[in-house]
Design a protein around this motif. Sequence first.
Motif, PDB file in Angstrom:
ATOM      1  N   ILE A  72     -14.607   6.673   2.868  1.00 52.17           N
ATOM      2  CA  ILE A  72     -13.656   6.995   3.928  1.00 52.17           C
ATOM      3  C   ILE A  72     -13.741   5.991   5.074  1.00 52.17           C
ATOM      4  O   ILE A  72     -12.790   5.842   5.854  1.00 52.17           O
ATOM      5  CB  ILE A  72     -13.885   8.430   4.454  1.00 52.17           C
ATOM      6  CG1 ILE A  72     -12.632   8.951   5.179  1.00 52.17           C
ATOM      7  CG2 ILE A  72     -15.092   8.493   5.371  1.00 52.17           C
ATOM      8  CD1 ILE A  72     -11.427   9.081   4.312  1.00 52.17           C
ATOM      9  N   ALA A  73     -14.861   5.268   5.191  1.00 53.96           N
ATOM     10  CA  ALA A  73     -14.976   4.249   6.239  1.00 53.96           C
ATOM     11  C   ALA A  73     -13.923   3.162   6.063  1.00 53.96           C
ATOM     12  O   ALA A  73     -13.511   2.522   7.041  1.00 53.96           O
ATOM     13  CB  ALA A  73     -16.375   3.630   6.217  1.00 53.96           C
ATOM     14  N   VAL A  74     -13.469   2.954   4.830  1.00 52.92           N
ATOM     15  CA  VAL A  74     -12.421   1.971   4.567  1.00 52.92           C
ATOM     16  C   VAL A  74     -11.165   2.302   5.364  1.00 52.92           C
ATOM     17  O   VAL A  74     -10.452   1.403   5.825  1.00 52.92           O
ATOM     18  CB  VAL A  74     -12.107   1.921   3.057  1.00 52.92           C
ATOM     19  CG1 VAL A  74     -10.921   1.014   2.765  1.00 52.92           C
ATOM     20  CG2 VAL A  74     -13.328   1.466   2.283  1.00 52.92           C
ATOM     21  N   VAL A 117     -11.607   1.070   9.037  1.00 55.81           N
ATOM     22  CA  VAL A 117     -11.680  -0.389   9.082  1.00 55.81           C
ATOM     23  C   VAL A 117     -10.302  -1.004   8.849  1.00 55.81           C
ATOM     24  O   VAL A 117      -9.879  -1.934   9.555  1.00 55.81           O
ATOM     25  CB  VAL A 117     -12.685  -0.911   8.044  1.00 55.81           C
ATOM     26  CG1 VAL A 117     -12.612  -2.426   7.942  1.00 55.81           C
ATOM     27  CG2 VAL A 117     -14.103  -0.473   8.400  1.00 55.81           C
ATOM     28  N   MET A 118      -9.566  -0.474   7.878  1.00 58.26           N
ATOM     29  CA  MET A 118      -8.243  -1.026   7.582  1.00 58.26           C
ATOM     30  C   MET A 118      -7.270  -0.807   8.736  1.00 58.26           C
ATOM     31  O   MET A 118      -6.478  -1.693   9.068  1.00 58.26           O
ATOM     32  CB  MET A 118      -7.685  -0.392   6.306  1.00 58.26           C
ATOM     33  CG  MET A 118      -8.247  -0.974   5.026  1.00 58.26           C
ATOM     34  SD  MET A 118      -7.358  -0.359   3.561  1.00 58.26           S
ATOM     35  CE  MET A 118      -5.712  -1.022   3.832  1.00 58.26           C
ATOM     36  N   ILE A 119      -7.304   0.371   9.340  1.00 58.46           N
ATOM     37  CA  ILE A 119      -6.383   0.641  10.448  1.00 58.46           C
ATOM     38  C   ILE A 119      -6.660  -0.289  11.618  1.00 58.46           C
ATOM     39  O   ILE A 119      -5.741  -0.861  12.216  1.00 58.46           O
ATOM     40  CB  ILE A 119      -6.473   2.117  10.876  1.00 58.46           C
ATOM     41  CG1 ILE A 119      -5.884   3.019   9.779  1.00 58.46           C
ATOM     42  CG2 ILE A 119      -5.735   2.354  12.189  1.00 58.46           C
ATOM     43  CD1 ILE A 119      -6.025   4.491  10.047  1.00 58.46           C
ATOM     44  N   VAL A 177     -17.711   5.081  -6.558  1.00 59.42           N
ATOM     45  CA  VAL A 177     -17.452   4.943  -5.128  1.00 59.42           C
ATOM     46  C   VAL A 177     -16.460   3.813  -4.881  1.00 59.42           C
ATOM     47  O   VAL A 177     -15.566   3.923  -4.019  1.00 59.42           O
ATOM     48  CB  VAL A 177     -18.765   4.675  -4.358  1.00 59.42           C
ATOM     49  CG1 VAL A 177     -18.477   4.439  -2.869  1.00 59.42           C
ATOM     50  CG2 VAL A 177     -19.712   5.851  -4.510  1.00 59.42           C
ATOM     51  N   GLY A 178     -16.564   2.732  -5.647  1.00 61.44           N
ATOM     52  CA  GLY A 178     -15.656   1.608  -5.473  1.00 61.44           C
ATOM     53  C   GLY A 178     -14.215   1.986  -5.745  1.00 61.44           C
ATOM     54  O   GLY A 178     -13.301   1.589  -5.009  1.00 61.44           O
ATOM     55  N   VAL A 179     -13.977   2.782  -6.794  1.00 62.34           N
ATOM     56  CA  VAL A 179     -12.609   3.196  -7.117  1.00 62.34           C
ATOM     57  C   VAL A 179     -12.091   4.180  -6.073  1.00 62.34           C
ATOM     58  O   VAL A 179     -10.917   4.132  -5.683  1.00 62.34           O
ATOM     59  CB  VAL A 179     -12.548   3.809  -8.526  1.00 62.34           C
ATOM     60  CG1 VAL A 179     -11.137   4.296  -8.841  1.00 62.34           C
ATOM     61  CG2 VAL A 179     -12.990   2.787  -9.567  1.00 62.34           C
ATOM     62  N   PHE A 180     -12.964   5.082  -5.618  1.00 63.91           N
ATOM     63  CA  PHE A 180     -12.551   5.980  -4.527  1.00 63.91           C
ATOM     64  C   PHE A 180     -12.130   5.161  -3.306  1.00 63.91           C
ATOM     65  O   PHE A 180     -11.126   5.462  -2.649  1.00 63.91           O
ATOM     66  CB  PHE A 180     -13.700   6.930  -4.153  1.00 63.91           C
ATOM     67  CG  PHE A 180     -13.787   8.153  -5.007  1.00 63.91           C
ATOM     68  CD1 PHE A 180     -12.801   9.120  -4.962  1.00 63.91           C
ATOM     69  CD2 PHE A 180     -14.860   8.337  -5.867  1.00 63.91           C
ATOM     70  CE1 PHE A 180     -12.886  10.265  -5.753  1.00 63.91           C
ATOM     71  CE2 PHE A 180     -14.955   9.474  -6.658  1.00 63.91           C
ATOM     72  CZ  PHE A 180     -13.965  10.439  -6.604  1.00 63.91           C
ATOM     73  N   ALA A 181     -12.898   4.116  -2.995  1.00 63.92           N
ATOM     74  CA  ALA A 181     -12.564   3.264  -1.854  1.00 63.92           C
ATOM     75  C   ALA A 181     -11.223   2.567  -2.057  1.00 63.92           C
ATOM     76  O   ALA A 181     -10.441   2.408  -1.109  1.00 63.92           O
ATOM     77  CB  ALA A 181     -13.669   2.232  -1.615  1.00 63.92           C
ATOM     78  N   LEU A 182     -10.926   2.160  -3.294  1.00 65.05           N
ATOM     79  CA  LEU A 182      -9.633   1.525  -3.578  1.00 65.05           C
ATOM     80  C   LEU A 182      -8.481   2.499  -3.343  1.00 65.05           C
ATOM     81  O   LEU A 182      -7.431   2.115  -2.810  1.00 65.05           O
ATOM     82  CB  LEU A 182      -9.609   1.011  -5.018  1.00 65.05           C
ATOM     83  CG  LEU A 182     -10.437  -0.253  -5.297  1.00 65.05           C
ATOM     84  CD1 LEU A 182     -10.423  -0.567  -6.790  1.00 65.05           C
ATOM     85  CD2 LEU A 182      -9.887  -1.437  -4.497  1.00 65.05           C
ATOM     86  N   THR A 183      -8.651   3.753  -3.743  1.00 63.28           N
ATOM     87  CA  THR A 183      -7.591   4.738  -3.488  1.00 63.28           C
ATOM     88  C   THR A 183      -7.403   4.969  -1.995  1.00 63.28           C
ATOM     89  O   THR A 183      -6.273   5.156  -1.517  1.00 63.28           O
ATOM     90  CB  THR A 183      -7.891   6.073  -4.183  1.00 63.28           C
ATOM     91  OG1 THR A 183      -9.054   6.678  -3.610  1.00 63.28           O
ATOM     92  CG2 THR A 183      -8.119   5.871  -5.677  1.00 63.28           C
ATOM     93  N   VAL A 184      -8.500   4.952  -1.247  1.00 69.94           N
ATOM     94  CA  VAL A 184      -8.403   5.096   0.215  1.00 69.94           C
ATOM     95  C   VAL A 184      -7.613   3.928   0.802  1.00 69.94           C
ATOM     96  O   VAL A 184      -6.797   4.109   1.717  1.00 69.94           O
ATOM     97  CB  VAL A 184      -9.804   5.189   0.852  1.00 69.94           C
ATOM     98  CG1 VAL A 184      -9.704   5.152   2.381  1.00 69.94           C
ATOM     99  CG2 VAL A 184     -10.505   6.476   0.414  1.00 69.94           C
ATOM    100  N   MET A 185      -7.830   2.736   0.271  1.00 71.31           N
ATOM    101  CA  MET A 185      -7.086   1.565   0.743  1.00 71.31           C
ATOM    102  C   MET A 185      -5.584   1.751   0.535  1.00 71.31           C
ATOM    103  O   MET A 185      -4.774   1.400   1.404  1.00 71.31           O
ATOM    104  CB  MET A 185      -7.559   0.309   0.010  1.00 71.31           C
ATOM    105  CG  MET A 185      -8.962  -0.130   0.359  1.00 71.31           C
ATOM    106  SD  MET A 185      -9.503  -1.567  -0.613  1.00 71.31           S
ATOM    107  CE  MET A 185      -8.364  -2.805  -0.016  1.00 71.31           C
ATOM    108  N   VAL A 186      -5.197   2.333  -0.600  1.00 70.42           N
ATOM    109  CA  VAL A 186      -3.778   2.510  -0.907  1.00 70.42           C
ATOM    110  C   VAL A 186      -3.125   3.452   0.089  1.00 70.42           C
ATOM    111  O   VAL A 186      -2.106   3.134   0.715  1.00 70.42           O
ATOM    112  CB  VAL A 186      -3.598   3.028  -2.350  1.00 70.42           C
ATOM    113  CG1 VAL A 186      -2.135   3.357  -2.614  1.00 70.42           C
ATOM    114  CG2 VAL A 186      -4.094   1.988  -3.357  1.00 70.42           C
ATOM    115  N   TRP A 187      -3.700   4.674   0.266  1.00 71.58           N
ATOM    116  CA  TRP A 187      -3.024   5.623   1.154  1.00 71.58           C
ATOM    117  C   TRP A 187      -3.208   5.288   2.633  1.00 71.58           C
ATOM    118  O   TRP A 187      -2.417   5.708   3.470  1.00 71.58           O
ATOM    119  CB  TRP A 187      -3.413   7.069   0.856  1.00 71.58           C
ATOM    120  CG  TRP A 187      -4.858   7.476   0.913  1.00 71.58           C
ATOM    121  CD1 TRP A 187      -5.700   7.669  -0.141  1.00 71.58           C
ATOM    122  CD2 TRP A 187      -5.611   7.815   2.089  1.00 71.58           C
ATOM    123  NE1 TRP A 187      -6.934   8.082   0.303  1.00 71.58           N
ATOM    124  CE2 TRP A 187      -6.907   8.197   1.660  1.00 71.58           C
ATOM    125  CE3 TRP A 187      -5.334   7.839   3.447  1.00 71.58           C
ATOM    126  CZ2 TRP A 187      -7.907   8.591   2.545  1.00 71.58           C
ATOM    127  CZ3 TRP A 187      -6.327   8.233   4.338  1.00 71.58           C
ATOM    128  CH2 TRP A 187      -7.592   8.597   3.882  1.00 71.58           C
TER     129      TRP A 187
END
Length: 464
Positions: A261-263, A266-268, A308-318
């Motif tokens: 969820i930290a992604v 950071v992205m925002i 965890v890496g794939v979960f982080a990728l989905t977080v990046m998308v939404w």
Amino acid sequence: MPIVAMRRAVKESVSGLPPAFWWLWTSTLVNRLGGFVATFMALYLTVEQGYSATYAGLVAALHGLGGVISSIGAGVMTDRLGRRPTLLIAQVSTAASVALLGFMTHPVAIAGVAFLVGMASNASRPAVQAMLADIVRPEDRVRAFSLNYWAINLGFAISTAGAGFIASYSYRAGFLVEGAMTLVCAVLVFVKLPESRPTRSAEATAAEESVGLGTVLRDGRFMGVVGLSFLVALVFQQGALGLPVAMGEAGFSPSDYGLAIAVNGVMIVALQIPVTRFIEHRDPQRLLVLSSLVAGYGFGLTAFAGSVGVFALTVMVWTLAEIINAPTQTGLVVRLSPTHGRGRYQGMYTMSWAVAGLVAPLMSGFLIDRLGAEWLWGGCALVGTVAALGYWGLMRGLPAEPRAGAAGHEVPAPEPTVARTAESEGEVREGVMREGVMREGEVPELMVARAAEPEVVVPKALGD
């Protein structure tokens, strides 16, 4: 060269906005920097006070219910009392109630004060959004709302890190620090921000009185936007509700969820400003359709995550969808609101998110417990699709946005627009130029002052 280009992009993103906006932006940042309580409230109740998780959920629900109730009342106050008095009342009340909550130990007292905190903290949102709409030119509003959203997330990211340190020392200190920083926001508002509400001439008073809550409820297009906003909010809420539960049931640790969820934060912080430069002059219909689809299917992809890496990728998308949706949606609400009813309209819009905050935990808990997490993520994809179709249909024929004319007046866009008023019924019907034209005597003092300053031309994003 990339550094030079980046500096130029940042300069263009923040130029041309009035000083009052930056004081309001600073107030928002300070307020979020002190947002410790929301971060550690559940831990405070379960670990420090020894209450059950069920009780902690009840307190969170009461906090959200307070926000639902105050949304409409704060919107009316924003229009009747003014933006500045409403902000002062909300922020001083928040500071006092948060500090008081730190001293409550009885379960009934904690629940009651948490309800008051929810009411007070949510009451400032309609006033902030209405004031932003008042002091910023129409063509700069998406950029202004984006910068304000960026401040919210930057402050939240820093406060989340600070919350752990403060909680390890003293939970009560966290309540007191948040109360003190909220009080600082109130002082900033009082000292630096003059009232931005349009001048209350006889004509302006009549215009305001013609916009009641009934007017808002009868505004079909706007209430449609509120309903679609509720659907999108249900999806985005799952990042803080459904995602940690689903990851926990799949055997991942809290720290794994924290990394994923930290992604989002950071992205925002990194992308909100450059993405806004790309979208600020583009069609809001397409942006909202796109962001709804990306949000829904971004969460839908979580069903296939196994690391965890794939979960982080989905977080990046939404998260990309969130960056696009937040300023576009808020700018659309302003565009559909009559000038003298912005507080009421913003209050109704704010309520859609508050209600989603109550419904989303029930939705995620029911689907995960009864059917499995895969159904939750599939439901998110379905809800995102429904929202996208709704925006596509609802926003066809949307009137062109007005632009700032001489002396800060808002003038209609050059495209032909039919503007009608129901004089006898006092309501604004669909097809009205909802942004409204500011007549002589209705121009806020801040706009008049800004008219004397040299105008800074902000280039459109590449491709416009």
